[in-house]
Design a protein around this motif. Structure first.
Motif, PDB file in Angstrom:
ATOM      1  N   VAL A 165     -28.279  41.864  61.168  1.00 56.47           N
ATOM      2  CA  VAL A 165     -27.802  40.853  59.725  1.00 56.47           C
ATOM      3  C   VAL A 165     -27.952  42.021  58.562  1.00 56.47           C
ATOM      4  O   VAL A 165     -27.105  41.997  57.720  1.00 56.47           O
ATOM      5  N   ALA A 166     -28.983  42.675  58.023  1.00 57.03           N
ATOM      6  CA  ALA A 166     -28.816  44.517  57.366  1.00 57.03           C
ATOM      7  C   ALA A 166     -27.447  45.437  57.556  1.00 57.03           C
ATOM      8  O   ALA A 166     -27.249  45.683  56.668  1.00 57.03           O
ATOM      9  N   LYS A 167     -27.463  45.251  58.922  1.00 57.61           N
ATOM     10  CA  LYS A 167     -26.475  46.547  59.008  1.00 57.61           C
ATOM     11  C   LYS A 167     -24.802  46.016  58.836  1.00 57.61           C
ATOM     12  O   LYS A 167     -24.340  46.472  58.517  1.00 57.61           O
ATOM     13  N   GLY A 168     -25.205  44.698  59.135  1.00 59.39           N
ATOM     14  CA  GLY A 168     -24.168  43.632  58.894  1.00 59.39           C
ATOM     15  C   GLY A 168     -23.342  43.798  57.490  1.00 59.39           C
ATOM     16  O   GLY A 168     -22.101  43.140  56.728  1.00 59.39           O
ATOM     17  N   GLY A 186     -26.921  39.586  73.662  1.00 58.24           N
ATOM     18  CA  GLY A 186     -26.854  41.155  74.051  1.00 58.24           C
ATOM     19  C   GLY A 186     -26.089  42.282  73.886  1.00 58.24           C
ATOM     20  O   GLY A 186     -25.377  43.710  74.134  1.00 58.24           O
ATOM     21  N   VAL A 187     -25.161  42.024  72.560  1.00 53.97           N
ATOM     22  CA  VAL A 187     -23.902  42.289  72.092  1.00 53.97           C
ATOM     23  C   VAL A 187     -24.415  43.978  72.188  1.00 53.97           C
ATOM     24  O   VAL A 187     -24.807  44.536  71.765  1.00 53.97           O
ATOM     25  N   LYS A 188     -23.483  45.129  71.939  1.00 53.14           N
ATOM     26  CA  LYS A 188     -23.447  46.275  71.472  1.00 53.14           C
ATOM     27  C   LYS A 188     -22.826  46.642  70.278  1.00 53.14           C
ATOM     28  O   LYS A 188     -22.980  48.015  70.115  1.00 53.14           O
ATOM     29  N   MET A 189     -22.319  45.691  69.983  1.00 50.32           N
ATOM     30  CA  MET A 189     -21.347  45.674  68.700  1.00 50.32           C
ATOM     31  C   MET A 189     -21.492  44.372  68.541  1.00 50.32           C
ATOM     32  O   MET A 189     -21.564  43.687  68.434  1.00 50.32           O
ATOM     33  N   ILE A 190     -21.297  44.744  66.696  1.00 53.51           N
ATOM     34  CA  ILE A 190     -21.496  43.496  65.599  1.00 53.51           C
ATOM     35  C   ILE A 190     -20.724  43.900  64.970  1.00 53.51           C
ATOM     36  O   ILE A 190     -19.553  45.442  64.401  1.00 53.51           O
ATOM     37  N   GLY A 191     -19.673  42.497  64.565  1.00 56.22           N
ATOM     38  CA  GLY A 191     -18.471  43.343  63.274  1.00 56.22           C
ATOM     39  C   GLY A 191     -18.851  42.175  62.273  1.00 56.22           C
ATOM     40  O   GLY A 191     -19.789  41.309  62.291  1.00 56.22           O
ATOM     41  N   VAL A 244     -16.421  47.033  62.316  1.00 54.54           N
ATOM     42  CA  VAL A 244     -17.482  47.089  63.674  1.00 54.54           C
ATOM     43  C   VAL A 244     -18.583  48.098  63.282  1.00 54.54           C
ATOM     44  O   VAL A 244     -18.264  48.908  62.468  1.00 54.54           O
ATOM     45  N   ALA A 245     -19.994  47.820  63.826  1.00 57.09           N
ATOM     46  CA  ALA A 245     -21.233  48.738  63.693  1.00 57.09           C
ATOM     47  C   ALA A 245     -21.598  48.891  65.056  1.00 57.09           C
ATOM     48  O   ALA A 245     -21.843  47.670  65.338  1.00 57.09           O
ATOM     49  N   VAL A 246     -22.168  50.498  65.877  1.00 53.03           N
ATOM     50  CA  VAL A 246     -22.542  49.597  66.676  1.00 53.03           C
ATOM     51  C   VAL A 246     -23.979  49.539  66.989  1.00 53.03           C
ATOM     52  O   VAL A 246     -24.485  50.028  65.845  1.00 53.03           O
ATOM     53  N   CYS A 247     -24.990  48.747  67.443  1.00 56.42           N
ATOM     54  CA  CYS A 247     -26.013  48.125  67.916  1.00 56.42           C
ATOM     55  C   CYS A 247     -26.636  48.133  69.181  1.00 56.42           C
ATOM     56  O   CYS A 247     -25.726  48.905  69.766  1.00 56.42           O
TER      57      CYS A 247
END
Length: 284
Positions: A249-252, A211-216, A236-239
């Protein structure tokens, strides 16, 4: 045609190093246009990068004369002459977004490199990038049983091309310890996670479960320890809770290509220095 060269060095810190290097360059006819240095208070190591114009100075004389200074101070150093384009081998599997991005940045002159080969464990028709042009493409399939033979083929390409750097642009195979040792200090990987969290396979799915709020994404040097090499660049990107693993995956993908390009560019411009398990990275 550029007349700019780069001197990069590291050694144990001691008084007078900046004056020593800048004085040497000036006395030999070089015009310093940029100089950055850092003395690490923890490790006691010193790092310096200087850009300068030759102004008609004798390249060989400067190189030979500085070698004497470097030897006296046990420096690890490199002197890049004007307009040298480092030779790079790109390795990729099925996901070609990072590969295409690097090729595009090379074509528009944003990253100064000469891609001498593209290596993949999949045939070229699996990829969709239109930027490969006439770059030699090597398809080396791999299985658990054929891994030593496949890595021997990769080593041959690296050796034959005289590659300065190997980039794992979403190459989804774990390198053997022997291969990692062969490429020590000259292999950069992009890991689709903000290390040291979520190592190994499917990090976006791991992140979703937590349940992370950021991916990187993390770009690092390859070592024998999986996903634990010295880190060069991260972002990172906010999610949100609404996003599925596939959406993450697409945002990453955007984060991955951006981070890898930044790391490759910094390495090729001699802005990255190893400092134990860490790096010192001078910004452009």
């Amino acid at each position: 045609m550029s007349n700019t060269s780069t001197l990069a060095l590291s050694c144990k810190n001691q008084p007078g190093l900046v004056a020593l290097v800048s004085g040497f360059l000036t006395e030999n006819g070089a015009d310093i246009t940029d100089l950055q240095q850092y003395a690490d208070p923890i490790s006691g190591n010193f790092f310096l990068r200087a850009e300068f114009d030759w102004n008609g100075a004798d390249h060989d004389k400067i190189r030979n004369s500085f070698k004497q200074i470097a030897d006296q101070h046990s420096m690890i150093w490199s002197l890049r002459e004007p307009d040298y384009a480092p030779k790079v081998v790109l390795m990729v599997s099925k996901f070609d977004h990072a590969l295409g991005d690097l090729l595009y940045r090379m074509r528009i002159g944003e990253i100064n490199m000469n891609v001498v080969a593209i290596v993949s464990n999949h045939p070229q028709n699996v990829l969709t990038t239109s930027l490969m042009g006439d770059i030699p493409y090597y398809h080396f399939p791999i299985t658990k049983d054929t891994k030593p033979q496949q890595e021997a083929q990769v080593k041959q390409v690296v050796t034959d091309t005289g590659a300065d750097l190997v980039v794992l642009a979403r190459y989804m195979q774990i390198l053997s310890d022997d291969m990692a040792s062969f490429l020590n200090g000259r292999c950069i990987n992009i890991h689709h996670s903000f290390l040291p969290g979520f190592k190994g396979a499917k990090p976006y799915h791991q992140a979703y479960k937590r349940g992370v709020k950021m991916i990187g994404a993390t770009s690092h040097y390859v070592t024998e320890d999986l996903d634990e090499g010295p880190i060069i660049a991260q972002d990172v990107a906010v999610c949100s809770h609404r996003e599925t693993p596939d959406q993450l995956v697409a945002k990453g993908r955007d984060v991955e290509r951006r981070v890898l390009a930044r790391a490759v560019k910094a390495h090729l411009e001699d802005r990255v220095f190893l400092n134990g398990q860490r790096t010192v990275v001078f910004e452009a």
